[in-house]
Write an enzyme that holds these catalytic residues in place. Structure first.
Site, PDB file in Angstrom:
ATOM      1  N   ARG A 174       0.823  -1.229   0.000  1.00 37.39           N
ATOM      2  CA  ARG A 174       0.000   0.000   0.000  1.00 37.39           C
ATOM      3  C   ARG A 174       0.853   1.274   0.000  1.00 37.39           C
ATOM      4  O   ARG A 174       0.533   2.251   0.684  1.00 37.39           O
ATOM      5  CB  ARG A 174      -0.964   0.014   1.194  1.00 37.39           C
ATOM      6  CG  ARG A 174      -1.923  -1.147   1.247  1.00 37.39           C
ATOM      7  CD  ARG A 174      -2.844  -1.231   0.028  1.00 37.39           C
ATOM      8  NE  ARG A 174      -3.518  -2.522   0.048  1.00 37.39           N
ATOM      9  CZ  ARG A 174      -3.061  -3.601  -0.615  1.00 37.39           C
ATOM     10  NH1 ARG A 174      -1.986  -3.529  -1.375  1.00 37.39           N
ATOM     11  NH2 ARG A 174      -3.714  -4.729  -0.540  1.00 37.39           N
ATOM     12  N   SER A 224     -11.277   0.034   3.439  1.00 33.00           N
ATOM     13  CA  SER A 224     -10.550  -0.271   4.679  1.00 33.00           C
ATOM     14  C   SER A 224      -9.765   0.969   5.098  1.00 33.00           C
ATOM     15  O   SER A 224      -8.954   1.470   4.333  1.00 33.00           O
ATOM     16  CB  SER A 224      -9.558  -1.408   4.443  1.00 33.00           C
ATOM     17  OG  SER A 224     -10.267  -2.574   4.139  1.00 33.00           O
ATOM     18  N   GLU A 294      -4.622   3.751   6.162  1.00 30.65           N
ATOM     19  CA  GLU A 294      -4.375   3.531   4.730  1.00 30.65           C
ATOM     20  C   GLU A 294      -4.930   4.748   3.976  1.00 30.65           C
ATOM     21  O   GLU A 294      -4.382   5.192   2.979  1.00 30.65           O
ATOM     22  CB  GLU A 294      -5.117   2.257   4.309  1.00 30.65           C
ATOM     23  CG  GLU A 294      -4.986   1.914   2.859  1.00 30.65           C
ATOM     24  CD  GLU A 294      -5.578   0.537   2.551  1.00 30.65           C
ATOM     25  OE1 GLU A 294      -5.201  -0.451   3.210  1.00 30.65           O
ATOM     26  OE2 GLU A 294      -6.430   0.466   1.658  1.00 30.65           O
TER      27      GLU A 294
HETATM   28  P1  FAD Z   1      -7.978   9.009  -4.557  1.00 25.62           P
HETATM   29  O1  FAD Z   1      -8.691   8.522  -3.350  1.00 25.62           O
HETATM   30  O2  FAD Z   1      -8.667  10.023  -5.397  1.00 25.62           O
HETATM   31  O3  FAD Z   1      -6.556   9.557  -4.154  1.00 25.62           O
HETATM   32  C1  FAD Z   1      -5.708   8.812  -3.315  1.00 25.62           C
HETATM   33  C2  FAD Z   1      -4.284   9.365  -3.469  1.00 25.62           C
HETATM   34  O4  FAD Z   1      -3.838   9.044  -4.784  1.00 25.62           O
HETATM   35  C3  FAD Z   1      -4.253  10.897  -3.362  1.00 25.62           C
HETATM   36  O5  FAD Z   1      -3.152  11.276  -2.627  1.00 25.62           O
HETATM   37  C4  FAD Z   1      -4.125  11.361  -4.799  1.00 25.62           C
HETATM   38  O6  FAD Z   1      -3.424  12.574  -4.909  1.00 25.62           O
HETATM   39  C5  FAD Z   1      -3.338  10.209  -5.407  1.00 25.62           C
HETATM   40  N1  FAD Z   1      -3.583  10.115  -6.849  1.00 25.62           N
HETATM   41  C6  FAD Z   1      -4.773   9.899  -7.460  1.00 25.62           C
HETATM   42  N2  FAD Z   1      -4.614   9.904  -8.799  1.00 25.62           N
HETATM   43  C7  FAD Z   1      -3.285  10.124  -9.017  1.00 25.62           C
HETATM   44  C8  FAD Z   1      -2.491  10.258 -10.199  1.00 25.62           C
HETATM   45  N3  FAD Z   1      -3.003  10.203 -11.434  1.00 25.62           N
HETATM   46  N4  FAD Z   1      -1.163  10.495 -10.052  1.00 25.62           N
HETATM   47  C9  FAD Z   1      -0.592  10.594  -8.812  1.00 25.62           C
HETATM   48  N5  FAD Z   1      -1.313  10.491  -7.665  1.00 25.62           N
HETATM   49  C10 FAD Z   1      -2.642  10.250  -7.776  1.00 25.62           C
HETATM   50  N6  FAD Z   1      -7.911  -0.332  -1.994  1.00 25.62           N
HETATM   51  C11 FAD Z   1      -7.187  -1.451  -2.178  1.00 25.62           C
HETATM   52  O7  FAD Z   1      -5.958  -1.385  -2.336  1.00 25.62           O
HETATM   53  N7  FAD Z   1      -7.783  -2.676  -2.165  1.00 25.62           N
HETATM   54  C12 FAD Z   1      -9.116  -2.829  -2.006  1.00 25.62           C
HETATM   55  O8  FAD Z   1      -9.601  -3.948  -2.036  1.00 25.62           O
HETATM   56  C13 FAD Z   1      -9.907  -1.649  -1.834  1.00 25.62           C
HETATM   57  N8  FAD Z   1     -11.248  -1.744  -1.661  1.00 25.62           N
HETATM   58  C14 FAD Z   1     -11.967  -0.601  -1.505  1.00 25.62           C
HETATM   59  C15 FAD Z   1     -13.371  -0.714  -1.346  1.00 25.62           C
HETATM   60  C16 FAD Z   1     -14.136   0.420  -1.186  1.00 25.62           C
HETATM   61  C17 FAD Z   1     -15.626   0.297  -1.020  1.00 25.62           C
HETATM   62  C18 FAD Z   1     -13.523   1.697  -1.198  1.00 25.62           C
HETATM   63  C19 FAD Z   1     -14.354   2.942  -1.072  1.00 25.62           C
HETATM   64  C20 FAD Z   1     -12.150   1.815  -1.348  1.00 25.62           C
HETATM   65  C21 FAD Z   1     -11.358   0.671  -1.502  1.00 25.62           C
HETATM   66  N9  FAD Z   1      -9.979   0.739  -1.644  1.00 25.62           N
HETATM   67  C22 FAD Z   1      -9.240  -0.398  -1.828  1.00 25.62           C
HETATM   68  C23 FAD Z   1      -9.294   2.038  -1.582  1.00 25.62           C
HETATM   69  C24 FAD Z   1      -9.145   2.756  -2.943  1.00 25.62           C
HETATM   70  O9  FAD Z   1     -10.076   2.314  -3.898  1.00 25.62           O
HETATM   71  C25 FAD Z   1      -7.743   2.599  -3.501  1.00 25.62           C
HETATM   72  O10 FAD Z   1      -6.812   3.108  -2.579  1.00 25.62           O
HETATM   73  C26 FAD Z   1      -7.558   3.327  -4.828  1.00 25.62           C
HETATM   74  O11 FAD Z   1      -6.303   2.960  -5.352  1.00 25.62           O
HETATM   75  C27 FAD Z   1      -7.610   4.842  -4.688  1.00 25.62           C
HETATM   76  O12 FAD Z   1      -7.689   5.388  -5.980  1.00 25.62           O
HETATM   77  P2  FAD Z   1      -8.453   6.767  -6.248  1.00 25.62           P
HETATM   78  O13 FAD Z   1      -8.360   7.073  -7.710  1.00 25.62           O
HETATM   79  O14 FAD Z   1      -9.816   6.737  -5.694  1.00 25.62           O
HETATM   80  O15 FAD Z   1      -7.537   7.766  -5.456  1.00 25.62           O
END
Ligand code: FAD
Length: 301
Positions: A174, A224, A294
Site C-alpha cells: 500500500r 478499509s 491507509e
Molecule cells: P484518490 O482517493 O482520489 O486519491 C488517493 C491518493 O492518490 C491521493 O493522494 C491522490 O493525490 C493520489 N492520486 C490519485 N490519482 C493520481 C495520479 N493520477 N497520479 C498521482 N497520484 C494520484 N484499496 C485497495 O488497495 N484494495 C481494495 O480492495 C480496496 N477496496 C476498496 C473498497 C471500497 C468500497 C472503497 C471505497 C475503497 C477501496 N480501496 C481499496 C481504496 C481505494 O479504492 C484505492 O486506494 C484506490 O487505489 C484509490 O484510488 P483513487 O483514484 O480513488 O484515489
C-alpha cells in the site's frame, strides 16, 4: 481569486474550471469541503502547463483520482485541485494493457477479461482510478499493482514528462514513492498473460461475491481505513475492541465489516476523523497495536 481564474483560463478551456466546487460530489465518503479551483485538463500539455503555473505562483496543488481513498476536511482544499477524469482510454498492445490515469482500475480489469488476458482479476472491485491504484499500490485478495505493472508515464512537479520502469516507483505494501516524488501519473502499462476467459471470469465472480457479502457497500465509505498491522488483522482488532456500531455524529464503525467506517447519516469530515481516532486510541489501549491509516486525510478544518 479572479486573477487566478483568468490565468487558469489561458491554460485550459473555461468549462474545465469550476470554482468553489463541493468535493463531496467526487469522494466515496460523500463528505468534506470545497475546492477553490477544480480543474479537469483535456491534454497532457494542459497538465504540464497547470503544474508549472502552480509551481511558479506557489498556489497549492492537489491531485484527486476517484476519491475512494481520501478524506477531505470540512474546510476544503485551497488552491487548485486537478482531476484526470478526461484521461480514461484503455488500449491493448500485445499482452500489455495501457490505461490512462483517470480510467477506473475496475474497467481495466474488465477490459482484460474481454481481451482474455489474466493478471488483473484482483482489481475487479477496487473503486479507484489507475493513478490512485499506482499511488498506493492497490491490491486485494493476494494480488497487487506491483505484480503486473511494467511502466508508468508521469509528469514530475517541474512539468517534465517521464517514462519510468515499475521498479522506479518503489512499490510495496500500500505504498509507492509517488507522494514523495510528487509525480502525476498519466498512464500505466500492465503486463498480462493470455488466459481462458471462463477461468478469468470465475475468479472475478468469486472475488465480487466475497466483496459484496462482506463489505458495507450500501453506505458511503473509503474502504478499509487502516493498513494491516504486522501479525494482525485490523478488522479483527477493531471487532475484538467492541467498536462495531460505535460512532460520532453521522459516522460509525460498520457493523458488517469492522475495518470500514461508514457515513451513515450525513456525517461531516470531523465526525469521520473522530471515529478514526477513537478506533486508533481504543485498539492501542486494548492490544497495544498502533493502527496506521491507509486512507489519506487532506484539506483544512
Ligand atoms: P484518490 O482517493 O482520489 O486519491 C488517493 C491518493 O492518490 C491521493 O493522494 C491522490 O493525490 C493520489 N492520486 C490519485 N490519482 C493520481 C495520479 N493520477 N497520479 C498521482 N497520484 C494520484 N484499496 C485497495 O488497495 N484494495 C481494495 O480492495 C480496496 N477496496 C476498496 C473498497 C471500497 C468500497 C472503497 C471505497 C475503497 C477501496 N480501496 C481499496 C481504496 C481505494 O479504492 C484505492 O486506494 C484506490 O487505489 C484509490 O484510488 P483513487 O483514484 O480513488 O484515489
Amino acid at each position: 481569486m479572479s486573477i487566478v481564474l483568468q490565468e487558469l483560463n489561458q491554460l485550459t478551456a473555461k468549462e474545465n474550471i469550476l470554482i468553489n466546487e463541493p468535493l463531496r460530489n467526487y469522494l466515496y465518503t460523500k463528505l468534506g469541503g470545497k475546492a477553490d479551483f477544480f480543474v479537469t485538463p483535456a491534454s497532457i500539455e494542459e497538465v504540464q502547463a497547470i503544474i508549472r503555473y502552480a509551481n511558479k505562483t506557489k498556489i497549492p496543488f492537489t491531485l484527486l483520482g476517484n476519491g475512494s481513498n481520501l478524506i477531505v476536511r470540512d474546510g476544503g482544499i485551497r488552491g487548485i485541485v486537478m482531476s484526470p477524469k478526461r484521461f480514461i482510454s484503455i488500449r491493448r498492445d500485445g499482452d500489455l494493457l495501457i490505461a490512462e490515469s483517470g480510467a477506473r482500475i475496475i474497467d481495466v480489469s474488465y477490459r482484460a477479461l474481454d481481451e482474455k488476458l489474466t493478471g488483473l482479476e484482483f482489481a475487479c472491485g477496487i473503486p479507484g482510478t489507475v493513478g490512485g491504484a499506482l499511488y498506493m499500490n492497490a491490491g486485494a485478495y493476494g494480488g497487487e499493482v506491483k505484480d503486473c505493472l511494467e511502466k508508468a508515464v508521469v509528469v514530475d512537479r517541474s512539468g517534465t514528462l517521464l517514462t519510468l520502469d515499475a521498479s522506479e516507483l518503489d512499490l510495496s505494501y500500500r505504498s509507492s514513492n509517488i507522494p514523495e516524488k510528487g509525480y502525476i501519473v498519466l498512464e500505466a502499462h500492465f503486463r498480462l498473460q493470455p488466459g481462458e476467459e471462463k477461468e478469468i471470469k470465475a475468479v472475478m465472480d468469486d472475488l465480487t461475491y466475497k466483496r459484496e457479502s462482506k463489505q458495507p457497500l450500501e453506505y458511503p465509505s473509503c474502504g478499509s481505513v487502516f493498513k494491516r498491522p504486522p501479525g494482525y488483522f485490523a478488522g479483527k482488532l477493531i471487532q475484538d475492541s467492541d467498536l462495531q456500531g460505535k460512532g460520532v455524529g453521522g459516522a460509525e464503525v460498520s457493523t458488517k465489516h469492522a475495518g470500514f467506517i461508514v457515513n451513515k447519516n450525513n456525517a461531516t469530515a470531523s465526525d469521520y476523523i473522530a471515529v478514526i481516532e477513537m478506533v486508533q486510541r481504543t485498539v492501542k489501549e486494548k492490544f497495544g497495536v498502533e493502527l496506521e491509516r491507509e486512507v489519506r486525510i487532506i484539506g483544512e478544518d
